[in-house]
Each structure stands twice: as structure tokens, then as C-alpha cells.
Design a protein around this motif. Structure first.
Motif, PDB file in Angstrom:
ATOM      1  N   LEU A  33       0.859  -1.176   0.000  1.00 49.62           N
ATOM      2  CA  LEU A  33       0.000   0.000   0.000  1.00 49.62           C
ATOM      3  C   LEU A  33       0.895   1.225   0.000  1.00 49.62           C
ATOM      4  O   LEU A  33       1.765   1.367   0.867  1.00 49.62           O
ATOM      5  N   VAL A  34       0.677   2.112  -0.981  1.00 49.70           N
ATOM      6  CA  VAL A  34       1.497   3.318  -1.104  1.00 49.70           C
ATOM      7  C   VAL A  34       0.591   4.528  -0.959  1.00 49.70           C
ATOM      8  O   VAL A  34      -0.258   4.787  -1.820  1.00 49.70           O
ATOM      9  N   PHE A  35       0.756   5.250   0.136  1.00 53.33           N
ATOM     10  CA  PHE A  35      -0.030   6.449   0.376  1.00 53.33           C
ATOM     11  C   PHE A  35       0.882   7.667   0.294  1.00 53.33           C
ATOM     12  O   PHE A  35       2.008   7.644   0.809  1.00 53.33           O
ATOM     13  N   GLY A  36       0.399   8.734  -0.340  1.00 48.58           N
ATOM     14  CA  GLY A  36       1.213   9.930  -0.411  1.00 48.58           C
ATOM     15  C   GLY A  36       0.619  10.994  -1.298  1.00 48.58           C
ATOM     16  O   GLY A  36      -0.480  10.852  -1.834  1.00 48.58           O
ATOM     17  N   ASP A  37       1.377  12.065  -1.448  1.00 44.60           N
ATOM     18  CA  ASP A  37       0.936  13.209  -2.242  1.00 44.60           C
ATOM     19  C   ASP A  37       0.758  12.827  -3.700  1.00 44.60           C
ATOM     20  O   ASP A  37       1.317  11.846  -4.181  1.00 44.60           O
ATOM     21  N   LEU A 195       2.711  -4.813   3.255  1.00 46.90           N
ATOM     22  CA  LEU A 195       3.610  -3.695   3.521  1.00 46.90           C
ATOM     23  C   LEU A 195       2.903  -2.381   3.205  1.00 46.90           C
ATOM     24  O   LEU A 195       2.050  -2.316   2.320  1.00 46.90           O
ATOM     25  N   SER A 196       3.261  -1.360   3.933  1.00 48.70           N
ATOM     26  CA  SER A 196       2.681  -0.035   3.707  1.00 48.70           C
ATOM     27  C   SER A 196       3.784   1.007   3.786  1.00 48.70           C
ATOM     28  O   SER A 196       4.608   0.978   4.702  1.00 48.70           O
ATOM     29  N   VAL A 197       3.807   1.912   2.809  1.00 53.99           N
ATOM     30  CA  VAL A 197       4.816   2.978   2.810  1.00 53.99           C
ATOM     31  C   VAL A 197       4.129   4.308   2.502  1.00 53.99           C
ATOM     32  O   VAL A 197       3.110   4.358   1.816  1.00 53.99           O
ATOM     33  N   GLU A 198       4.720   5.366   3.023  1.00 53.36           N
ATOM     34  CA  GLU A 198       4.253   6.714   2.732  1.00 53.36           C
ATOM     35  C   GLU A 198       5.313   7.416   1.890  1.00 53.36           C
ATOM     36  O   GLU A 198       6.501   7.334   2.193  1.00 53.36           O
TER      37      GLU A 198
END
Length: 334
Positions: A33-37, A195-198
Motif C-alpha cells: 500500500l502506497v499512500f502519499g501526495d 507492507l505499507s509505505v508513505e
């Protein structure tokens, strides 16, 4: 058709790239999971990953990419024994997609023209043994989320409708991206991502200039740019293949298992999925680095991406989940 932007040429975003490489080594980790601008390269990285991944061997004409003919579903009516090489599937699941498009449905054309009741496979069939990518995953409709949860749990797609009773394997790595400002993800689906990254926009001028230069070269001098980065991607692909081969032979000391459990207890993560994912990710990283055994350094490297999205919210602790993981790492795994 223009080739995707090279994975190796993506500037920065090391955590995101590492997470994607780890799932390529061990798909059992459970997705990213990729969260970000907006505009931070989330979609670019997924497209680049598709071009980077080693090809798979599958039975010619099999709609679910089976490795052997006996694994092909009966309804597919596969008669060929020929094995072909094809790119690892990376399937987009768009917002607003219908349930029939996801799981499959009655083939209307064959029903009307031939009077035959046949199954038309959906996106889950195409994604088997590959990746299923959902952009803006936090905006996905609830009934589609429920479908994905069922299939992610069982690894099998079951369709019972319109007189059809169909089953087929649907094992894929789920990759989701989104902007947290547009809404949160349902906890049930959040837990399914290994996995999760910001990701954030770079804050220094030199990095931003390098991003602009590489993107400009990709757009305006495509062949030269691709020839420059193609060997880098090939080297990374070979490293992934070597890590896959080394993974089963990797030594996992009991102290590593103890560290996994101690860290998850200290963080108060729910269930045991945190320990299992942390261990698999650490093993994949160790194999990628060519280490003979999993070490504490590997656990420390992957713990933020394996555990930060599994923590309960603490109203008395203003620190974010990433800071809480870092703090626990210092206390538990000095």
C-alpha cells in the motif's frame, strides 16, 4: 508502444521501491500500500515494476495463467500442452468497475449467438500469478472491497450466478495507491496489505531537478534514455531471481523469531499477521542482499513498512505510527 519508465531510474522513494522488490521476491508477503501526495511517482513505480519483473511460464491460452495443463480450470477447455513465456501480469482495477468485470460473468455473446452457457473471465483471472493494481484504493466501492477481501483470504475466485458455478485460482499481489487527504482505507482491507509505505514530495532542489531531468529525457530522447537504464533494470531483475532461488535455503535463527514477537508485543499490533509479515519481509530482504541468514538489521529495515499500518490508534500519543515503530525498535531491538 512506448516502454514504461525504468524502475531503476526512479529518483528517491527508496522505501516504496524496496517494498515492491520484496513482494517480487516473495509474493506471499501480501502486497504493498502506497499512500502519499499526488505526483510522487506511485503509479509510475507500478508501471515500471511490470516491465522489471521476470516473465512467467504459462499454458498457452489459459485464462488464469496456469503453469501446467492439469492446473487449468475445466471450464477453460484448454487442449494445448504448450508452455509459453509471458510477462508477469499487472492488471489495473479501475474505480467504478462493476462486479461482473472483476469476478467474471456469463459470456453474453456466446449465449446469444450459439446458445451456449460459457464463462467470461474477469480481472481476477487475468491477475492470477501477477499483480492487481488499484489506484485511489481508498475510494473503491464497498462491495468491490468485500469481493477483494474474500478472494485475498482464500486465493480462489468463486462465481455462483446466472446458472454458472465457477471456481478458479486468484492468487495475486495487491498493490494499492492513494492520497490520504481523500479518505481513509477500511481497516479490513488495510490489514490485507503486507507492507505499507508513505511517499512525500522531495524537499531539496537537487533531487527535484534530477526528477525533472530524467522525466524530460524519457519524454524527449526516449531511446537513448532507455538504453542507458535498461542494463540497470536487467541487473535488478537478475538480483530478484537470485533472491528467489536463495530464499528457501536461508537460515532463520530462533533469536529472529523472538525479536519479531517482542517487537509486535511492544507495539500492541493485533493478531499474528504482523509477526508473519515482518519475518517474510526480513527474509526476502536478506535473500536480496545475499546474506546467509536473517539478521536483526533486516528486521529493523522492514519493520516500519510491515507494522506501521497495523497499529491501533492511541489518542494519548500524538506521534504517528512510523514514529511509534521507530521508538519501539530503539527500545526492543537496540
Amino acid at each position: 508502444m512506448r516502454q514504461p519508465f525504468p524502475f531503476s531510474a526512479i529518483v528517491g522513494q527508496d522505501a516504496m521501491k524496496t517494498a515492491m522488490v520484496l513482494t517480487a521476491i516473495d509474493p506471499g508477503i501480501g502486497g504493498v500500500l502506497v499512500f502519499g501526495d499526488r505526483g510522487t511517482g506511485k503509479s509510475t513505480a507500478v508501471r515500471a515494476l511490470a516491465a522489471l519483473l521476470p516473465p512467467i511460464e504459462a499454458v498457452e491460452g489459459c485464462p488464469v495463467n496456469s503453469a501446467r495443463r492439469e492446473l487449468c480450470p475445466d471450464w477453460a477447455l484448454i487442449t494445448s500442452d504448450r508452455i509459453i513465456t509471458k510477462p508477469t501480469p499487472v492488471v489495473d482495477l479501475p474505480l467504478g468497475v462493476t462486479e461482473d468485470r472483476v469476478v467474471g460473468a456469463l459470456d453474453i455473446e456466446r449465449a446469444l449467438t450459439r446458445g451456449e452457457k460459457a464463462f467470461e473471465p474477469g480481472l481476477l483471472a487475468r491477475a492470477n500469478r501477477g499483480y492487481l493494481y488499484i489506484d485511489e484504493v481508498n475510494l473503491l466501492e464497498d462491495h468491490i472491497v468485500d469481493l477483494l477481501l474474500d478472494v485475498a483470504q482464500s486465493g480462489e475466485n468463486v462465481v455462483e450466478r446466472e446458472g454458472l458455478s465457477i471456481r478458479h485460482p486468484a492468487r495475486f499481489v495487491l498493490v494499492g495507491s492513494g492520497n490520504p487527504e481523500e479518505g481513509e482505507l477500511r481497516p479490513q482491507l488495510l490489514d490485507r496489505f503486507g507492507l505499507s509505505v508513505e511517499v512525500t514530495s522531495p524537499r531539496d532542489i537537487d533531487t527535484r531537478v534530477e526528477v525533472i531531468k530524467r522525466r524530460d529525457a524519457y519524454e524527449n530522447d526516449h531511446e537513448t534514455f532507455m538504453s542507458l537504464w535498461r542494463p540497470m533494470d536487467a541487473g535488478l531483475r537478475n538480483q530478484i531471481l537470485a533472491a528467489r532461488e536463495a530464499l528457501p535455503k536461508l537460515d532463520t535463527p530462533n533469536t529472529t523469531l523472538h525479536d519479531c514477537a517482542a517487537l509486535c508485543i511492544a507495539l500492541g499490533s493485533d493478531g499474528l499477521r504482523g509477526e508473519l509479515t515482518l519475518l517474510r519481509a526480513a527474509r526476502a530482504l536478506a535473500a536480496f542482499e545475499g546474506a546467509p541468514a536473517v539478521a536483526r538489521s533486516h528486521l529493523r529495515a522492514v519493520a516500519p513498512m510491515a507494522l506501521s499500518h497495523r497499529l491501533r490508534r492511541d489518542p494519548l500519543d500524538e506521534a504517528g505510527s512510523g514514529a511509534r515503530v521507530a521508538r519501539s525498535l530503539t527500545e526492543v531491538l537496540p
